[in-house]
Design an enzyme around this catalytic site. Structure first.
Site, short mmCIF file in Angstrom:
data_model
loop_
_atom_site.label_atom_id
_atom_site.label_comp_id
_atom_site.label_asym_id
_atom_site.label_seq_id
_atom_site.Cartn_x
_atom_site.Cartn_y
_atom_site.Cartn_z
N SER A 111 0.83 -1.20 0.00
CA SER A 111 0.00 0.00 0.00
C SER A 111 0.87 1.26 0.00
O SER A 111 1.61 1.51 -0.94
CB SER A 111 -0.95 -0.02 1.20
OG SER A 111 -1.87 1.03 1.14
N ASP A 247 -2.97 5.96 -3.55
CA ASP A 247 -1.83 5.37 -2.89
C ASP A 247 -1.23 4.30 -3.82
O ASP A 247 -1.64 4.17 -4.97
CB ASP A 247 -2.21 4.77 -1.53
CG ASP A 247 -3.20 3.62 -1.67
OD1 ASP A 247 -3.90 3.54 -2.69
OD2 ASP A 247 -3.27 2.79 -0.75
#
Length: 471
Positions: A111, A247
């Site tokens: 992430s 992200d």
């Protein structure tokens, strides 16, 4: 003699643990055997509840992700499972395709954390794994053969990428974004090869910005000063209607208005939920109280931080309401029920998604900044104190739980306060200001969230809190 390894033993020795969403750890700890142990433990944890013969895998753009995917694919084939590899795509694209096809999937991604770390996210055929599933994975006594030195190559299948794009293209007319000038801050996002084409097909004039061959960790909850300035500069140079980014694995949106100001993720979620006419919400305790103050929803349930906790509330909310959703302070939008959008059915997607709120906001005729003026006047700020051991964070929270008055005096408050321990320590001061401290679930970091009726006060509260802690 076969070299049999036990999943729980391999995982325990690796030191890799589950955070708020997925298993995270240092790249050097994600050896092929460790990656394999997680994959087998996941499959054995869910195989009694579901029938499947195929597992889907996808990755983000981290340098280490492909090798981890190879290890997972190799060990799954030991169990005579077919593996379909979708390459570099956003996590919600993988989850959506796998749910539609009724199969489990594994996303290799860390992430937003730095590239020297990585992670694994797991999805059952019906969506994200639960916290109970996580514990079953960690305790799995399933065995597998140690992996060979050379792992077989994986070949990209484009079907998930196509299905994810079509999910949204089917909801809107081809001129839905006509006349809009949109910048896509691509950096190293797993969805960067999807967004530009998608927005162009919806009629927008799209510019690619900041594409990078090196992995850049973008945290949508703690946008760097450099990225804040980038957006302001791009907006001024190109006169954009909006700038979109995400992200690393494309499940958390980051959107800037026409002036180049990045929106907070929970405010984006609030606007999206209003546009979708959502009846009931599940949101983490860290989200902006403007959500309740807007009086737009019949029920708002607050949870611990992390999408599994938000999703866990959907079953109960679904018994009372026909349209339910959730989102996090990082902006990831979770659609908990199928709903009608523009007269067409949008299937539930019980995992964080970046595209839905972005498209809905941009499809509105009003500029984003004008949409924001209709919301209650509440502002949040957040940041993280890096390289701060979790033990230190827990000690600090325990101390403040007993008595936070001296800490608040240092912040300039001599008022009554209440404490919420849903997740970390959330202090609500008598005048409405909020300071919330919480250890990160997957890194040695202490996060601070603050809220006030003034944006400047919210920001200063975060800075002052960290100054006190450092001192």
């Amino acid at each position: 003699m076969e070299n049999k390894l036990i999943c729980a033993e391999v995982i325990t020795e690796s030191g890799i643990a589950f955070g708020t969403s997925g298993a995270r750890g240092l790249v050097e700890d994600f050896t092929p055997d460790v990656s394999a142990a997680f994959a087998i433990a996941f499959i054995t944890a869910i195989e009694n509840a579901f029938t499947f013969d195929t597992v889907a895998i996808a990755i983000d753009n981290r340098p280490s992700s492909y090798t981890i995917a190879q290890a997972c694919a190799t060990v799954l084939k030991q169990r005579d499972l077919r593996v379909v590899y979708y390459g570099v795509i956003p996590t919600p694209a993988l989850a959506y395709k796998a749910i539609q096809d009724g199969m489990p999937c594994i996303m290799v991604t860390g992430s937003h954390i730095p590239f020297d770390r990585n992670g694994l996210k797991f999805y059952r055929p019906d969506g994200e794994i639960t916290k109970a599933d996580e514990q079953a994975i960690l305790a799995s006594n399933a065995s597998f053969e140690a992996l060979p030195q050379y792992l077989s190559e994986l070949h990209d299948n484009p079907d998930a990428k196509t299905a994810y794009s079509q999910r949204y293209l089917s909801l809107f007319k081809t001129d839905a974004l006509k006349g809009k000038k949109i910048g896509i801050y691509e950096h190293s996002s797993a969805g960067r090869d999807i967004y530009k084409a998608l927005f162009e097909l919806l009629g927008a004039n799209v510019f690619s910005l900041g594409r990078s061959d090196e992995f850049i960790p973008i945290d949508t909850e703690a946008v760097s000063d450099e990225d804040k300035q980038r957006a302001l500069n791009w907006s001024k140079e190109y006169n954009f209607d909006a700038i979109l980014s995400t992200d690393g694995d494309g499940d958390r949106p980051l959107i800037a208005d026409e002036h180049g100001n990045w929106l907070r993720g929970d405010i984006l979620g609030l606007l999206c939920s209003q546009l979708l006419n959502i009846e009931a919400l599940a949101i983490p305790v860290s989200c902006n109280t403007a959500i309740e103050l807007s009086k737009s929803f019949k029920q708002v349930k607050r949870t611990k931080i992390g999408s599994p906790y938000v999703i866990a509330e959907f079953e109960q909310l679904g018994e009372q309401y026909s349209s339910i959703a959730g989102f996090e302070a990082n902006g990831g939008y979770i659609l908990g029920s199928s709903i009608d959008v523009n007269g067409k059915k949008l299937a539930a997607l019980p995992t964080r998604d970046a595209l839905l709120p972005a498209i809905l906001l941009l499809a509105e005729q009003e500029p984003i900044s004008k949409q924001l003026t209709k919301l209650p006047n509440r502002f949040t700020a957040s940041d993280r104190l890096q390289n701060f051991a979790k033990e230190k964070s827990l000690d600090l929270i325990a101390e403040l739980e007993k008595d936070a008055s001296s800490f608040l005096v240092k912040l300039g408050y001599e008022l009554e306060y209440t404490v919420d321990l849903t997740d970390g320590l959330r202090i609500t001061i008598e005048n409405g200001d909020i300071v919330h401290l919480r250890p990160s679930g997957n890194a040695p970091e202490l996060r601070c969230y603050a809220e006030s009726s003034s944006e400047e006060v919210a920001k200063s509260l975060v800075m002052a809190t960290f100054s006190i802690i450092k001192a």
